[in-house]
Every structure is written in C-alpha cells, then in structure tokens.
Scaffold this motif. Structure first.
Motif, PDB file in Angstrom:
ATOM      1  N   GLN A  71       0.808  -1.348   0.108  1.00  0.00           N
ATOM      2  CA  GLN A  71       0.042  -0.002  -0.181  1.00  0.00           C
ATOM      3  C   GLN A  71       1.003   1.434   0.245  1.00  0.00           C
ATOM      4  OE1 GLN A  71      -2.219  -0.728   3.398  1.00  0.00           O
ATOM      5  NE2 GLN A  71      -4.018  -1.635   2.168  1.00  0.00           N
ATOM      6  N   GLN A  74       2.327   1.927  -3.243  1.00  0.00           N
ATOM      7  CA  GLN A  74       1.311   2.320  -4.345  1.00  0.00           C
ATOM      8  C   GLN A  74       1.097   3.866  -4.279  1.00  0.00           C
ATOM      9  OE1 GLN A  74      -2.126  -0.183  -3.369  1.00  0.00           O
ATOM     10  NE2 GLN A  74      -1.764  -1.446  -5.326  1.00  0.00           N
ATOM     11  N   THR A  81       1.734   1.464  -8.985  1.00  0.00           N
ATOM     12  CA  THR A  81      -0.059   1.169  -8.518  1.00  0.00           C
ATOM     13  C   THR A  81      -0.311   0.641  -9.797  1.00  0.00           C
ATOM     14  OG1 THR A  81       0.010   2.939  -7.170  1.00  0.00           O
ATOM     15  CG2 THR A  81      -2.167   2.386  -8.295  1.00  0.00           C
ATOM     16  N   THR A  85      -2.226  -3.004  -9.441  1.00  0.00           N
ATOM     17  CA  THR A  85      -3.891  -2.834  -9.434  1.00  0.00           C
ATOM     18  C   THR A  85      -4.552  -2.854 -10.868  1.00  0.00           C
ATOM     19  OG1 THR A  85      -4.178  -0.683  -9.012  1.00  0.00           O
ATOM     20  CG2 THR A  85      -3.779  -1.984  -7.272  1.00  0.00           C
TER      21      THR A  85
END
Length: 183
Positions: A71, A74, A81, A85
């Motif tokens: 996280q 990201q 990111t 994702t």
C-alpha cells in the motif's frame, strides 16, 4: 482446554492485525490483497487444534506487513500502482458499449447492465462514459440531460420564489452529529 486459549489468541491477533490493515472492504481490495486476506483467514483457523499458534501469528503479521508495504509503494509510485492494481478500462463510450474491452475483461453485456442498474442508471444512452475500475466497480458519467437535479441547481429558483434556503436541519436529523462530537 488449550484449544480454547489458542482460539482466543488467534481471534484476538486476527482482529488486531486486520484493524491495522485498515477499513477497506473486500470490494475495495486489489486481487493480491484479497488473496492475502483469504490466506490469513485460512491461516488463523488451521492451527486452533495444533501447537503452532505462535508460528501462525508470526505468519499473519508477515502477511499484514507485506500488505502495508504494498500500500505504501502504491501511494508513492503511480507506475507501481498501475502494475499492481491495473488501470480503469472504458466500457461505455458515448452511450455505446465498447465490446472489445468487455471481451478483454471477460465481462458480459448483461453483467454490465446489471452493475449500471444497481447504481441507478436506467438507460445506457444516458451514460456518456463508464469505466471498470481496478477494484471491480463501475464508474460512470451521465450526459448533462440525464444527471439528477441537485440543490445547487434548485437554489436560484427557491431564492427567486423567496423561500428560505439557509435553514439548518434539526441536530437530531444530522447524521454527522456523532462525528462532530468525537473530534
């Protein structure tokens, strides 16, 4: 009797670790985060009858740390990111379904229509653009003529009719009262 203590240790550890993870719902997780969360659930249940409670807690902590590191990366890197994702994919453009993109996403027109209906869209021709977001949700923009009326739209009319538009709601009706009190 030990399995009862082990159960409480694992349950407490799971709650604490998941609380550290944050407030994301399953629908907001990336595929990798979802897999890790399922793994943690399996991990926490498996050793209840065994002796490996400490090892299980350590593995769960490692999983949560990995999620938190991912996280952070990201947040700091747009390219990371995108790699982890993915990006939004246009699935409706100018009121028409982009069939090639639906095929790439393995999404049927029926499922797309269902997802739009769940968000209150009744006509595909009202949708200017719709995208499938990395979290699996559909984002959309309606044409101006199809957008719902807002208070901002009505306020000049109400003012022209000399109606009071500055009335504040009763404190019992305000759903944010609790949040304001807890600041």
């Amino acid at each position: 009797m030990d399995f009862i203590i082990n159960t409480f240790i694992l349950l407490s550890s799971g709650i604490i670790l998941l609380r550290l993870f944050g407030r994301r719902s399953i629908g907001q997780m990336t595929i990798g985060e979802g897999i890790i969360m399922i793994s943690i659930g399996s991990l926490l249940v498996s050793p209840i009858g065994n002796e490996s409670v400490l090892n299980t807690v350590i593995i769960a902590v490692i999983y949560i740390v990995v999620i938190m590191v991912l996280q952070r990366l990201q947040v700091k890197s747009i390219s990371f990111t995108k790699l982890l994702t993915g990006t939004s994919v246009v699935i409706v453009d100018e009121g028409k379904i982009v069939k090639n993109n639906l095929k790439k996403l393995r999404l049927t027109e029926t499922l797309l229509e269902m997802l739009l209906r769940q968000q209150g869209v009744t006509k595909l021709s009202d949708v200017k653009t719709a995208t499938l977001e990395p979290n699996g949700r559909v984002g959309y923009e309606l044409y101006d003529d199809a957008k719902p009326v807002t208070f901002r739209d009505i306020k000049p009319i109400l003012q022209a009719l000399n109606l009071n538009t500055t009335k504040t709601p009763n404190e019992n009706e305000n759903i944010f009262t609790e949040i304001k009190r807890n600041k």
